[in-house]
Design a protein around this motif. Structure first.
Motif, short mmCIF file in Angstrom:
data_model
loop_
_atom_site.label_atom_id
_atom_site.label_comp_id
_atom_site.label_asym_id
_atom_site.label_seq_id
_atom_site.Cartn_x
_atom_site.Cartn_y
_atom_site.Cartn_z
N PRO A 127 4.71 -29.18 -5.70
CA PRO A 127 4.35 -27.78 -5.16
C PRO A 127 3.92 -27.06 -6.53
CG PRO A 127 6.28 -28.59 -4.02
CD PRO A 127 6.01 -29.46 -5.08
N HIS A 128 4.37 -27.17 -7.79
CA HIS A 128 4.07 -26.65 -9.00
C HIS A 128 2.48 -26.86 -9.29
CE1 HIS A 128 8.02 -25.21 -9.67
NE2 HIS A 128 8.39 -26.59 -9.42
N ALA A 129 1.92 -27.76 -8.71
CA ALA A 129 0.61 -27.95 -9.39
C ALA A 129 -0.35 -27.61 -8.22
CB ALA A 129 0.30 -29.85 -9.30
N PRO A 130 -1.24 -26.66 -8.70
CA PRO A 130 -2.02 -25.98 -7.77
C PRO A 130 -3.18 -26.72 -7.06
CG PRO A 130 -2.90 -25.69 -10.06
CD PRO A 130 -1.77 -26.69 -10.22
N ALA A 131 -3.23 -26.56 -5.60
CA ALA A 131 -4.26 -26.87 -5.01
C ALA A 131 -5.77 -26.21 -5.45
CB ALA A 131 -4.07 -26.58 -3.40
N VAL A 132 -6.77 -27.04 -5.04
CA VAL A 132 -8.04 -26.46 -5.71
C VAL A 132 -9.28 -26.84 -4.67
CG1 VAL A 132 -8.34 -28.39 -7.06
CG2 VAL A 132 -9.29 -26.27 -7.78
N ASN A 154 -5.59 -22.52 -5.67
CA ASN A 154 -4.91 -22.03 -4.73
C ASN A 154 -3.35 -22.54 -4.87
OD1 ASN A 154 -7.00 -21.15 -2.44
ND2 ASN A 154 -8.00 -22.86 -3.53
N PRO A 155 -2.72 -21.97 -5.93
CA PRO A 155 -1.30 -22.19 -6.21
C PRO A 155 -0.52 -21.95 -5.11
CG PRO A 155 -1.84 -20.49 -7.50
CD PRO A 155 -3.55 -20.90 -6.73
N CYS A 156 0.47 -22.39 -4.75
CA CYS A 156 1.58 -21.93 -3.86
C CYS A 156 2.63 -21.29 -5.04
CB CYS A 156 2.22 -22.85 -2.83
SG CYS A 156 3.20 -24.16 -3.84
N ILE A 157 2.89 -21.64 -5.95
CA ILE A 157 3.59 -21.20 -6.99
C ILE A 157 2.76 -20.82 -8.11
CG2 ILE A 157 5.47 -21.65 -8.35
CD1 ILE A 157 6.59 -23.77 -6.30
N GLU A 158 2.75 -19.51 -8.44
CA GLU A 158 1.65 -19.04 -9.23
C GLU A 158 2.21 -18.87 -10.69
OE1 GLU A 158 -0.31 -15.53 -8.02
OE2 GLU A 158 -0.52 -16.04 -6.09
N TYR A 159 1.50 -19.26 -11.76
CA TYR A 159 1.80 -19.02 -13.17
C TYR A 159 0.54 -18.37 -13.93
CZ TYR A 159 5.22 -23.00 -12.49
OH TYR A 159 6.32 -23.51 -12.10
N ALA A 160 0.82 -17.51 -14.46
CA ALA A 160 -0.20 -16.36 -14.93
C ALA A 160 -1.22 -17.16 -15.90
CB ALA A 160 0.34 -15.43 -15.52
N GLU A 161 -0.49 -18.16 -16.85
CA GLU A 161 -1.43 -18.76 -17.66
C GLU A 161 -2.01 -19.70 -17.15
OE1 GLU A 161 2.86 -20.84 -17.93
OE2 GLU A 161 2.06 -18.80 -17.29
N ASP A 162 -1.75 -20.47 -15.84
CA ASP A 162 -2.77 -21.35 -15.20
C ASP A 162 -3.90 -20.64 -14.81
OD1 ASP A 162 -0.57 -23.00 -15.70
OD2 ASP A 162 -0.18 -23.74 -13.70
N THR A 163 -3.63 -19.37 -14.10
CA THR A 163 -4.81 -18.71 -13.64
C THR A 163 -5.77 -18.32 -14.81
OG1 THR A 163 -3.37 -17.64 -12.01
CG2 THR A 163 -5.30 -16.62 -12.19
#
Length: 297
Positions: A127-132, A154-163
């Motif tokens: 769940p920490h790895a974002p769908a895309v 499309n992350p379910c758990i958002e990380y600002a640095e990933d975005t």
């Protein structure tokens, strides 16, 4: 397709979409094989099931097809599809009317079409790895041609640095085509990937375009290619970073609920889903984007 108009360009675009499929699926297989520690590492690495797809015209004649590559229940991917297709034929009346409303010239007098593209959706085990999602395509009618597509996270758990990494990478690939292009296509994605009945976006955005025809086919194709080329450097490092993180039942519940949003969007609003089903393409390929499991309240 009997017409030889833009044959060279069509062949070049369709060939490039196929080569991008090969590049991405190879990277995904390598990601599966390199997951040797952490969650799911004790299972066999996922493999793609490759299936030819076929479209049959209303007259029963061959109307193109493609190649569907789907991996299920891997170490990293719960389900991922990377499809390419090249289809052609005659648009039905509803599709003709829709395109006429969008300003496509001559479509009601000569409703022939040709379309090629790549479509990718990845749903992750962790769940920490974002769908895309990513897709790019070329569309041709006797009166017009254009490109479309984009990519969104499309992350379910958002990380600002990933975005930030995802958007920064897209911007770096788009900036050579014009400094105003990334802001414009980002705003378009924010509008397009919005779920009106939920009053929220389905993810953290990306870039999107449609009906891209500046009159310079080579320049528009180059932009489309760079959207495709941006995908792996924008997303792969995020998957590599998050795939080994521990998760609990609350994390999985959040993922399944977010997948419900994704399914709602694709079934109700997505233009590509509507076009594929309306024109008779293989429904399994069209609906490849749907998650294997989802949850609603």
């Amino acid at each position: 397709m009997t017409s030889d108009i833009m044959t060279v360009e069509k062949d070049e675009a369709a060939g490039w979409f196929r080569s991008l499929q090969d590049e991405i699926t190879a990277a995904f297989v390598a990601l599966e094989q390199s997951q040797t520690q952490g969650p799911m590492s004790d299972r066999a690495p996922g493999r793609f099931e490759v299936t030819p797809t076929k479209r049959t015209g209303d007259d029963g004649e061959d109307a193109g097809g493609g190649r569907m590559c789907v991996m299920r229940d891997g170490r990293v991917f719960e389900k991922v599809g990377v499809n390419v297709s090249t289809v052609y034929g005659t648009l039905g009346q509803a599709a003709q009317a829709s395109m006429a409303a969008r300003g496509v010239p001559g479509i009601e007098e000569d409703p022939r079409f040709w379309a090629a593209g790549i479509s990718l959706v990845a749903h992750m085990q962790n769940p920490h790895a974002p769908a895309v999602h990513m897709n790019t395509r070329m569309f041709w009618t006797p009166g017009a041609w254009w490109f479309g597509g984009g990519a969104d996270l499309n992350p379910c758990i958002e990380y600002a640095e990933d975005t930030a990494h995802f958007h920064d990478t897209l911007k770096a690939h788009l900036d050579p085509h014009g400094a105003d292009l990334y802001p414009s296509l980002k705003a378009w994605a924010d509008e397009y990937f919005y779920i009106p009945h939920r009053k929220r976006a389905r993810g953290v955005g990306g870039v999107f375009m449609d009906d891209r025809c500046t009159g310079d086919w080579r320049a528009d194709f180059a932009l489309t290619q760079d959207i495709g080329r941006a995908f792996l450097p924008a997303w792969l490092p995020l998957a590599e970073k998050r795939r080994g993180m521990a998760w609990d039942e609350a994390d999985k519940d959040a993922q399944l609920r977010h997948r419900g949003l994704y399914a709602e969007y694709n079934l109700v609003y997505d233009r590509g889903t509507k076009f594929g089903l309306a024109t008779g393409h293989d429904p399994d390929a069209v609906l490849m984007s749907l998650p294997p499991l989802a949850k609603w309240a």
